[in-house]
Write a protein that holds these residues in place. Structure first.
Motif, PDB file in Angstrom:
ATOM      1  N   THR A 183      -3.556  -5.385   5.613  1.00  0.00           N
ATOM      2  CA  THR A 183      -2.306  -5.793   6.218  1.00  0.00           C
ATOM      3  C   THR A 183      -2.519  -6.981   7.132  1.00  0.00           C
ATOM      4  O   THR A 183      -3.567  -7.136   7.744  1.00  0.00           O
TER       5      THR A 183
ATOM      6  N   ALA B 278      10.729  -9.903  10.516  1.00  0.00           N
ATOM      7  CA  ALA B 278       9.565  -9.427   9.769  1.00  0.00           C
ATOM      8  C   ALA B 278       8.320  -9.561  10.637  1.00  0.00           C
ATOM      9  O   ALA B 278       8.049 -10.646  11.163  1.00  0.00           O
TER      10      ALA B 278
ATOM     11  N   ASP C 296       3.069  -6.106   8.698  1.00  0.00           N
ATOM     12  CA  ASP C 296       3.664  -5.405   7.566  1.00  0.00           C
ATOM     13  C   ASP C 296       3.484  -6.129   6.242  1.00  0.00           C
ATOM     14  O   ASP C 296       3.898  -5.617   5.200  1.00  0.00           O
ATOM     15  N   PHE C 297       2.890  -7.320   6.263  1.00  0.00           N
ATOM     16  CA  PHE C 297       2.610  -8.019   5.018  1.00  0.00           C
ATOM     17  C   PHE C 297       1.261  -7.550   4.476  1.00  0.00           C
ATOM     18  O   PHE C 297       0.319  -7.345   5.237  1.00  0.00           O
TER      19      PHE C 297
ATOM     20  N   TYR D  41       5.689  -7.550   0.653  1.00  0.00           N
ATOM     21  CA  TYR D  41       6.354  -7.056   1.861  1.00  0.00           C
ATOM     22  C   TYR D  41       7.474  -6.113   1.431  1.00  0.00           C
ATOM     23  O   TYR D  41       8.213  -6.400   0.485  1.00  0.00           O
TER      24      TYR D  41
END
Length: 442
Positions: A15, A230, A234-235, A283
Motif C-alpha cells: 500500500t 483519496a 489506500d492505493f 484503488y
C-alpha cells in the motif's frame, strides 16, 4: 513500510502512493539487489532494466522510474508490424463533425460468446477525445467491451496512461510488476509503457480515461488539510510474481494511436524483483473520504476528485477523475442537487452501479453522457421540482450508487462509432429539461 510477499497463487498488495516501493518473488529470496541499482552481475543471473516514466532530469519530487530485474530484457522480440485488431480504436478527431449538444448513450452492448470471442484489446472502442498523442498533449475516452481473456498476448501503451474503471465483470490484470484483480467499484491505472494482460471470466464492460500530457497524481488538498478525499495509504501496488514460460507470445504496442504487434518466444512477465516509484496501482472507491457540508450555494465538484493529471497551465487539469459516492448530504438554505451549470471544461460521465441522483430514471450503468465546453446541463425537471420543495435536512444520497466523471480542459470530439455505429446515442436526451416550467412572478 513493511514488505509483504505473495506466493504464486496469491494476490496481495503493497500500500502507498508516490513513494519508493520494492518487491521480489518469494521463490527467489535476495533477487532484489541491495545498495546499488545496477550491479555488474544481478542475483540469479537476472538482467537489470530501467523503466522511466518521466524525463531523466525531472525534479526529484515528480521523477518516476522503476528498476526491473528480469529473466530476459524486454528488447528480445522480433520487429513490430501494423495490425488492426481493435478497429474501433479511433483518434481521427477531424473525421466526425463536432456538436455542442448534450449527449447521452444507453448502456453499450457486451459481446456474447455465441457471437464471437473478443478480448480486451479487440474490445477497445473510442467514444471521444482531443489533442495529439504525438505531441504528448490531449486525452481520449474509451469503453472496453469483451468476453474473452487475452491469452498469450500483452499490451502496452506508448502514448499515455490508462485509467481503467470496470463496470461489469472483474479483471485479472497481469503486469510486469505482478498481478492485480480489479473489480467494479475499483479503478486501476496502468502507466505509459507498462506491459499487461487482461483475463476475464465472462462478459466484461468498463470505461477508460487515457491521458497523454502527464501521469495521474493525487490532487492538492489546500484548506482541507492533511486528511481527506483519496488517502495515499489506500492505493495498492502488486507484488512481484514472475512467469518463466517459453511460448509464442504477442506483444501489442499502441503507438501514435495505432496498434503494432511483435512476436517473441517467452512470456514478458518474467520480472523476478523490482523497485521504484513508477508502478501500476489500484484503488477501491469505497475508501474515498467525502468532504461536503453545504451552508449556502454549492461546492464545486472538484471536492470529489480522486486523481488528477496536470496540464501545462497551473491549476488546470488535463483530466480529473471525479466520483459521486454514497454520502450524507447536509444542506442549509440551498438547492441540494448540482446547480445548472456551464463550464470551461468538458464533462464525460459514466455510471458503475445504482441510480445517479440528478437523472434517476434515465441514466443507466454501462451508459455515458458528455457535456461539452460551455454547453448547459444540470438536473432533469423531475429532480428540480423534488429538490426545490423537499425539507432541507441531513439525508443519505447515492446509497448503492457510484457515478463518476472524466473532466478535462480539452474540447473533445465524438467519434463516428459513438455518434452513429454504436446505435446507443439517445436522441431524446434533451427532452429531460423541456418540461422545466416558468416560475417567474412580478
Amino acid at each position: 513500510m513493511e514488505e509483504r510477499r505473495a506466493t504464486k497463487d496469491e494476490f496481495k498488495y503493497l500500500t502507498g502512493f508516490g513513494n519508493e516501493f520494492s518487491s521480489e518473488d518469494e521463490r527467489c529470496p535476495g533477487a532484489l539487489p541491495v545498495g546499488q541499482n545496477n550491479p555488474q552481475r544481478c542475483p540469479y543471473g537476472l538482467y537489470a532494466e530501467q523503466l522511466s516514466g518521466t524525463s531523466f532530469t525531472a525534479p526529484r519530487f515528480r521523477n518516476r522510474r522503476s528498476w526491473l530485474y528480469r529473466i530476459r530484457p524486454s528488447v528480445v522480440h522480433k520487429p513490430f508490424v501494423p495490425i488492426d485488431c481493435a478497429p474501433r480504436l479511433d483518434y481521427a478527431w477531424d473525421a466526425a463533425p463536432p456538436t455542442p449538444n448534450q449527449l447521452r448513450w444507453k448502456p453499450f452492448d457486451v459481446p456474447t460468446r455465441q457471437a464471437a470471442e473478443m478480448d480486451f484489446v479487440q474490445g477497445l472502442h473510442t467514444i471521444c477525445g482531443a489533442g495529439d498523442c504525438r505531441a504528448r498533449q490531449g486525452i481520449a475516452v474509451h469503453v472496453y467491451l469483451c468476453n474473452a481473456s487475452m491469452k498469450d498476448r500483452a499490451l502496452y501503451n506508448a502514448d499515455g496512461d490508462f485509467l481503467i474503471v470496470p463496470q461489469l465483470g472483474a479483471l485479472l490484470i497481469t503486469t510486469e510488476f505482478g498481478k492485480i484483480r480489479c473489480e467494479p467499484n475499483e479503478i486501476c491505472v496502468i502507466q505509459q509503457g507498462m506491459r499487461f494482460n487482461v483475463a476475464v471470466s465472462g462478459p466484461s464492460r468498463g470505461y477508460i480515461l487515457e491521458v497523454f500530457d502527464d501521469h495521474f497524481q493525487l490532487p492538492e488538498l489546500g484548506p482541507i488539510g492533511a486528511n481527506g478525499l483519496a488517502n495515499p495509504r489506500d492505493f495498492q501496488t502488486p507484488v512481484a510474481c514472475y512467469e518463466d514460460r517459453e511460448t509464442d507470445y504477442e506483444i501489442v504496442c499502441k503507438y501514435h494511436g495505432k496498434l503494432f504487434a511483435a512476436q517473441q518466444d517467452h512470456s514478458p512477465f518474467d520480472v523476478v524483483a523490482w523497485h521504484g516509484n513508477y508502478v501500476p496501482f489500484k484503488y477501491h472507491l469505497d475508501k474515498f473520504m467525502v468532504v461536503n457540508t453545504v451552508s449556502f450555494d454549492h461546492c464545486d465538484p472538484s471536492i470529489f476528485t480522486v486523481l488528477t493529471c496536470p496540464s501545462g497551465k497551473v491549476g488546470t487539469a488535463a483530466a480529473d477523475f471525479v466520483i459521486f459516492p454514497p454520502r450524507w448530504s447536509v444542506q442549509e438554505h440551498t438547492f441540494r442537487p448540482p446547480y445548472y451549470h456551464r463550464n470551461c471544461m468538458s464533462e464525460f460521465m459514466g455510471l458503475i452501479k445504482g441510480r445517479y441522483e440528478a437523472k434517476e430514471e434515465s441514466f443507466h450503468p454501462g451508459g455515458a453522457s458528455l457535456h461539452s465546453i460551455m454547453t448547459p446541463h444540470g438536473p432533469d425537471a423531475s429532480c428540480f421540482e423534488t429538490a426545490s420543495n423537499c425539507e432541507l435536512k441531513p439525508e443519505r444520497v447515492a446509497d448503492g450508487t457510484q457515478a463518476f466523471m472524466f473532466e478535462t480542459s480539452y474540447s473533445m470530439t465524438v467519434t463516428n462509432w459513438a455518434a452513429k455505429l454504436s446505435n446507443k446515442l439517445d436522441d431524446d436526451y434533451y427532452k429531460c429539461w423541456q418540461s422545466l416550467e416558468k416560475h417567474f412572478s412580478f
